[in-house]
Design a protein around this motif. Sequence first.
Motif, PDB file in Angstrom:
ATOM      1  N   GLY A 285       0.794  -1.219   0.000  1.00 16.70           N
ATOM      2  CA  GLY A 285       0.000   0.000   0.000  1.00 16.70           C
ATOM      3  C   GLY A 285       0.824   1.265   0.000  1.00 16.70           C
ATOM      4  N   GLU A 286       2.103   1.157  -0.315  1.00 14.36           N
ATOM      5  CA  GLU A 286       2.989   2.306  -0.221  1.00 14.36           C
ATOM      6  C   GLU A 286       2.640   3.402  -1.220  1.00 14.36           C
ATOM      7  N   ARG A 287       2.285   3.057  -2.427  1.00 17.58           N
ATOM      8  CA  ARG A 287       2.016   4.072  -3.447  1.00 17.58           C
ATOM      9  C   ARG A 287       0.732   4.840  -3.158  1.00 17.58           C
ATOM     10  N   TYR A 288      -0.322   4.146  -2.823  1.00 13.91           N
ATOM     11  CA  TYR A 288      -1.620   4.749  -2.532  1.00 13.91           C
ATOM     12  C   TYR A 288      -2.167   4.091  -1.265  1.00 13.91           C
TER      13      TYR A 288
ATOM     14  N   ASP B 161      -4.398   4.717   1.039  1.00 15.93           N
ATOM     15  CA  ASP B 161      -5.843   4.619   1.249  1.00 15.93           C
ATOM     16  C   ASP B 161      -6.512   3.703   0.235  1.00 15.93           C
ATOM     17  N   LEU B 162      -5.828   3.407  -0.848  1.00 18.52           N
ATOM     18  CA  LEU B 162      -6.389   2.563  -1.897  1.00 18.52           C
ATOM     19  C   LEU B 162      -6.593   1.125  -1.406  1.00 18.52           C
ATOM     20  N   VAL B 163      -5.677   0.608  -0.627  1.00 18.03           N
ATOM     21  CA  VAL B 163      -5.813  -0.762  -0.125  1.00 18.03           C
ATOM     22  C   VAL B 163      -7.067  -0.884   0.729  1.00 18.03           C
ATOM     23  N   SER B 164      -7.322   0.099   1.554  1.00 18.73           N
ATOM     24  CA  SER B 164      -8.521   0.089   2.385  1.00 18.73           C
ATOM     25  C   SER B 164      -9.786   0.127   1.522  1.00 18.73           C
ATOM     26  N   ALA B 165      -9.790   1.010   0.531  1.00 15.31           N
ATOM     27  CA  ALA B 165     -10.953   1.117  -0.355  1.00 15.31           C
ATOM     28  C   ALA B 165     -11.155  -0.170  -1.154  1.00 15.31           C
ATOM     29  N   LEU B 166     -10.070  -0.744  -1.632  1.00 15.96           N
ATOM     30  CA  LEU B 166     -10.170  -1.986  -2.396  1.00 15.96           C
ATOM     31  C   LEU B 166     -10.621  -3.144  -1.512  1.00 15.96           C
TER      32      LEU B 166
ATOM     33  N   GLU C 288       0.037  -5.988  -3.943  1.00 14.16           N
ATOM     34  CA  GLU C 288      -1.223  -6.232  -3.237  1.00 14.16           C
ATOM     35  C   GLU C 288      -2.373  -5.460  -3.890  1.00 14.16           C
ATOM     36  N   GLN C 289      -2.120  -4.205  -4.236  1.00 17.16           N
ATOM     37  CA  GLN C 289      -3.143  -3.390  -4.887  1.00 17.16           C
ATOM     38  C   GLN C 289      -3.529  -3.990  -6.232  1.00 17.16           C
ATOM     39  N   ARG C 290      -2.539  -4.420  -6.997  1.00 16.65           N
ATOM     40  CA  ARG C 290      -2.791  -5.013  -8.318  1.00 16.65           C
ATOM     41  C   ARG C 290      -3.628  -6.288  -8.170  1.00 16.65           C
ATOM     42  N   GLN C 291      -3.315  -7.112  -7.190  1.00 17.86           N
ATOM     43  CA  GLN C 291      -4.072  -8.350  -6.977  1.00 17.86           C
ATOM     44  C   GLN C 291      -5.518  -8.051  -6.594  1.00 17.86           C
ATOM     45  N   LEU C 292      -5.712  -7.045  -5.746  1.00 22.86           N
ATOM     46  CA  LEU C 292      -7.074  -6.684  -5.346  1.00 22.86           C
ATOM     47  C   LEU C 292      -7.862  -6.153  -6.536  1.00 22.86           C
ATOM     48  N   VAL C 293      -7.247  -5.295  -7.335  1.00 21.99           N
ATOM     49  CA  VAL C 293      -7.917  -4.741  -8.521  1.00 21.99           C
ATOM     50  C   VAL C 293      -8.285  -5.873  -9.477  1.00 21.99           C
TER      51      VAL C 293
END
Length: 95
Positions: free
Chosen positions: A3-6, A8-13, A50-55
């Motif tokens: 979640g380093e780049r964004y 809050d994005l991990v939480s939203a995802l 992690e973000q990519r996997q969630l998306v």
Amino acid sequence: MTGERYPDLVSALSKEVKATESDYFNLDEIQLVRRYDKLHELESRPLDDEQRQLVDFIIRALLSRIEYKISPSFRHQLEEEAQQTNFQEDPTWAK
């Protein structure tokens, strides 16, 4: 790194992942497509693993639900309209 780049994005995802389990069943086709469009925009952003996997997971869930929701006759109509639109456009090389 997670979640380093964004941050809050991990939480939203994560919230969106939970929505795939229940909320997606209550949405109509248009609402599902709107959510897909928003998630699809994220694919072009630089995301950590992690973000990519969630998306990717959410997009697959949305596409699966959209496919289930769209009736065969409506799907056929959309395909015909898409073909007509493709035939109306001039090829790039012809301009």
